[in-house]
Write a protein that holds these residues in place. Structure first.
Motif, PDB file in Angstrom:
ATOM      1  N   ARG A  25      -9.408   5.923   5.523  1.00 12.20           N
ATOM      2  CA  ARG A  25      -7.922   4.989   5.486  1.00 12.20           C
ATOM      3  C   ARG A  25      -7.785   6.348   4.974  1.00 12.20           C
ATOM      4  N   VAL A  31      -0.939   9.450   6.720  1.00 11.30           N
ATOM      5  CA  VAL A  31      -1.318   8.210   7.913  1.00 11.30           C
ATOM      6  C   VAL A  31      -2.631   8.733   8.374  1.00 11.30           C
ATOM      7  N   GLU A  73      -2.070   4.893  13.547  1.00  7.61           N
ATOM      8  CA  GLU A  73      -2.509   3.641  13.063  1.00  7.61           C
ATOM      9  C   GLU A  73      -2.416   2.806  11.811  1.00  7.61           C
ATOM     10  N   GLU A  74      -2.573   3.131  10.808  1.00 11.45           N
ATOM     11  CA  GLU A  74      -2.801   2.814   9.485  1.00 11.45           C
ATOM     12  C   GLU A  74      -1.805   4.617   8.781  1.00 11.45           C
ATOM     13  N   SER A  83       6.092   6.326  11.197  1.00 11.34           N
ATOM     14  CA  SER A  83       5.490   4.945  11.666  1.00 11.34           C
ATOM     15  C   SER A  83       4.574   3.840  12.571  1.00 11.34           C
ATOM     16  N   VAL A  84       3.433   2.871  12.438  1.00 12.68           N
ATOM     17  CA  VAL A  84       2.943   2.548  13.048  1.00 12.68           C
ATOM     18  C   VAL A  84       2.989   2.423  14.333  1.00 12.68           C
TER      19      VAL A  84
END
Length: 306
Positions: A25, A31, A73-74, A83-84
């Motif tokens: 995470r 990111v 992805e996150e 950004s995603v």
């Protein structure tokens, strides 16, 4: 969960395993990238063998890999720049890019132009920044004749092109099977092996001004024997010879910046820098990928496709 390459002890290629691990995470300033391609490099092989333990000690289980290209992805906290869904090229310093998912500092990423193939973007950082640093270190420019040893390898194939872009005449040491590729990129191909010094002198009757060694195996001594000044010889691999002779050792660390990577990626997108990809392997065949890499006979890069 996500697949990742790990090893639990120093050793040969067979210590590499592909494991299902908890998905990472992103934290503050980071990111999460789903990796589409990740290059492999000889330095990673040396780290896994334990040959660089004094410089780059591993803690186990250790991951592997620096280069990457993929999709975000996150996005973690305090990341206004990404950004995603953004497609990116970048790197990590955590030995973690040989995986399906990797956490990356936001400042280690540049935007991927869609015309840049995933495997090319994923192979660009280590080889590209190393080649950039080497060409800068020897001061290649108009009027110079520069020799590049290992001219068809991952770093060498980019160094010859960057030296040509700098205005130098470039001689590339490589097997004869790569001479047509070198000629297509404006480089004079010279075969390595017995008699190489005489062949270089024949190709450069005015002498050699600078020398970039991407292969090791005595090329630093060859460069000095050709009369190249120590401050215009750079080796990215033979650190023992550099310590003995005082030549330069500029490489990836000297150019490991997002702005350099972005410049290289833009050259690729414009068709002005060719990043040859010798082979691609799925992540699950990472051992086979490294076995091919360590033959040291490939033109360009070998890339994992998670």
């Amino acid at each position: 969960m996500a697949l990742a390459v790990q090893f639990d002890e120093y050793g040969d290629i067979d210590v590499l395993e592909v494991r299902d691990v908890p998905a990472p995470r992103p934290g503050r300033g980071e990111v999460l990238v789903r990796v589409e391609a990740a290059g492999i490099n000889p330095g990673e092989n040396a780290i896994r063998l334990g040959a660089l333990h004094e410089l780059f000690p591993a803690s186990f289980p250790s991951g592997q890999g620096s280069d990457l290209a993929g999709r975000i992805e996150e996005v973690g906290p305090e990341v206004p720049t990404w950004s995603v869904g953004d497609e990116v090229i970048g790197w990590v310093d955590t030995r973690a890019s040989h995986a399906e998912l990797v956490v990356v500092p936001a400042e280690h990423l540049v935007r991927r132009d869609p015309v840049v193939p995933w495997e090319v973007g994923g192979a660009l950082f280590v080889a590209g920044t190393t080649a950039h640093a080497a060409v800068e270190a020897v001061g290649a420019g108009p009027g110079d004749t520069v020799v590049v040893a290992g001219a068809a390898g991952g770093v060498g194939s980019l160094a010859v092109q960057l030296a040509r872009r700098a205005g130098a005449t470039v001689i590339g040491l490589a097997s004869e099977s790569n001479h047509d590729w070198l000629a297509d990129h404006g480089v004079i191909g010279v075969a390595y092996g017995d008699g190489v010094a005489e062949r270089i002198r024949a190709a450069a009757p005015g002498g050699v001004d600078a020398f970039i060694d991407t292969f090791g195996d005595g090329y630093v001594d060859l460069a000095l024997g050709l009369g190249v000044a120590t401050d215009r010889v750079d080796t990215v691999i033979d650190f023992a010879a550099a310590a003995r002779t005082g030549v330069r050792t500029a490489g990836n660390a000297e150019s490991a910046r997002a702005e350099v990577l972005d410049d290289l990626a833009k050259l690729v997108a414009a068709g002005e820098l060719d990043v040859p990809v010798a082979a691609t392997f799925p992540l699950t065949e990472v051992r086979a990928a490294y076995r091919q890499l360590m033959l040291r006979r490939t033109r360009g890069k070998i890339v994992l496709l998670p």
